[in-house]
Motif scaffolding. Structure first.
Motif, mmCIF file in Angstrom:
data_model
loop_
_atom_site.group_PDB
_atom_site.id
_atom_site.type_symbol
_atom_site.label_atom_id
_atom_site.label_comp_id
_atom_site.label_asym_id
_atom_site.label_seq_id
_atom_site.Cartn_x
_atom_site.Cartn_y
_atom_site.Cartn_z
ATOM 1 N N GLY A 185 119.443 42.005 38.916
ATOM 2 C CA GLY A 185 119.920 41.917 40.282
ATOM 3 C C GLY A 185 119.714 40.543 40.878
ATOM 4 N N GLY A 186 119.394 39.570 40.030
ATOM 5 C CA GLY A 186 119.292 38.196 40.496
ATOM 6 C C GLY A 186 117.899 37.711 40.795
ATOM 7 N N GLY A 187 116.889 38.409 40.313
ATOM 8 C CA GLY A 187 115.523 37.933 40.517
ATOM 9 C C GLY A 187 115.310 36.599 39.822
ATOM 10 N N ALA A 188 114.725 35.645 40.517
ATOM 11 C CA ALA A 188 114.501 34.314 39.948
ATOM 12 C C ALA A 188 113.347 34.334 38.963
ATOM 13 C CB ALA A 188 114.204 33.312 41.055
ATOM 14 N N GLY A 189 113.495 33.601 37.859
ATOM 15 C CA GLY A 189 112.388 33.442 36.929
ATOM 16 C C GLY A 189 111.263 32.637 37.550
ATOM 17 N N GLY A 190 110.033 32.954 37.188
ATOM 18 C CA GLY A 190 108.884 32.253 37.740
ATOM 19 C C GLY A 190 108.799 30.826 37.241
ATOM 20 N N ALA A 191 108.256 29.942 38.075
ATOM 21 C CA ALA A 191 108.058 28.545 37.687
ATOM 22 C C ALA A 191 107.305 28.475 36.378
ATOM 23 C CB ALA A 191 107.276 27.802 38.773
#
Length: 278
Positions: A185-191
């Protein structure tokens, strides 16, 4: 003449044999990152980052042989299957645990170095290993990262605590390692190189994979007929003062690069497993 027949004396960690000083041990710092886990498909959670373990001022005797292993990234999961867990990384007795795979629809994430995010409809995240990583998030949750837990959507942030290791840590994403994969659903990957979650059921781009040699997790996939993102492979880096000699031998099963900079020697292992002699 045997060394036992020569006058010996230890002075400030150096061995005096006759009129010559020898260092019986090497003092080193170590960074070990396990492989990141794969994300899951079908409203899936992101993969957890591989465990992040460090030591400082450790010692080991010269002519000691140790095993070095670099864990691979876990495969992205297909429909109704969790993402594959990452492989463990280790240097001698110091080991980091591979990341836990993300959960598919109504499935929990797996436990690991950092835990995988739960799939849609599940509140059961994967748990991280104490001192190595963090928990995943719930309900299309992101995988846990080295510095933070995953939440519903984004993956947990990795760490840049060792970015000062200059060119030896250049494979890290902006100096970061071990970021969690984002949930579907578009969750950003962690730094740290975590893969982004897919943005829609049949839309490009699909779930992103974790960056190689960062130990970051893969993103969750929304569609049921695709796969979650793959986890990124791990890494092992040892450094010690450049006044010490080079490592005596490195087995052919290991891929590595050596750097000498800033008063240190760095050995960066990026794939494989084999024996290293100090």
């Amino acid at each position: 003449m045997s060394i036992s027949s020569i006058k010996r004396k230890v002075i400030k960690n150096k061995l005096l044999v006759g009129n010559t000083f020898y260092n019986p041990v090497i003092i080193y710092d170590l960074m070990v990152v396990a492989g990141g886990a794969g994300g899951a498909a079908n409203q899936g959670g992101g993969g957890g980052a591989g465990g992040f373990v460090t030591t400082t001022n450790s010692s080991i005797a010269f002519n000691t042989s140790v095993t070095v292993t670099v864990g691979g990234g876990g495969a992205g999961g297909p429909i109704d299957s969790r993402g594959g867990s990452g492989g463990n990384s280790s240097f001698n007795s110091t080991s980091a645990t591979g990341g836990g795979g993300g959960g598919a629809y109504n499935r929990s994430g797996n436990n690991g170095g950092s835990g995988g995010g739960a799939g849609s409809g599940s509140s059961s995240y994967g748990t991280g290993t104490a001192g190595q990583g963090n928990n995943g998030g719930t309900n299309r949750g992101g995988g846990g990262g080295a510095s933070a837990a995953g939440t519903t959507g984004p993956g947990g942030a990795g760490t840049n605590a060792y970015s000062s290791w200059a060119t030896a840590t250049s494979s890290g994403s902006g100096g970061y390692y071990a970021g969690g994969g984002g949930g579907a659903g578009g969750g950003a990957g962690g730094a740290g190189g975590g893969g982004n979650g897919a943005t829609g059921a049949y839309q490009a781009p699909p779930a992103g994979s974790g960056a190689a040699n960062t130990g970051s997790g893969g993103g969750g996939e929304t569609a049921g007929d695709l796969y979650g993102g793959n986890g990124g492979s791990g890494i092992v880096i040892i450094r010690y003062a450049d006044t010490y000699k080079d490592l005596a031998s490195i087995g052919a099963g290991l891929t590595y690069t050596k750097y000498t900079t800033g008063g240190y020697k760095y050995y960066k292992f990026t794939a494989g497993t084999d024996t290293v002699t100090i």
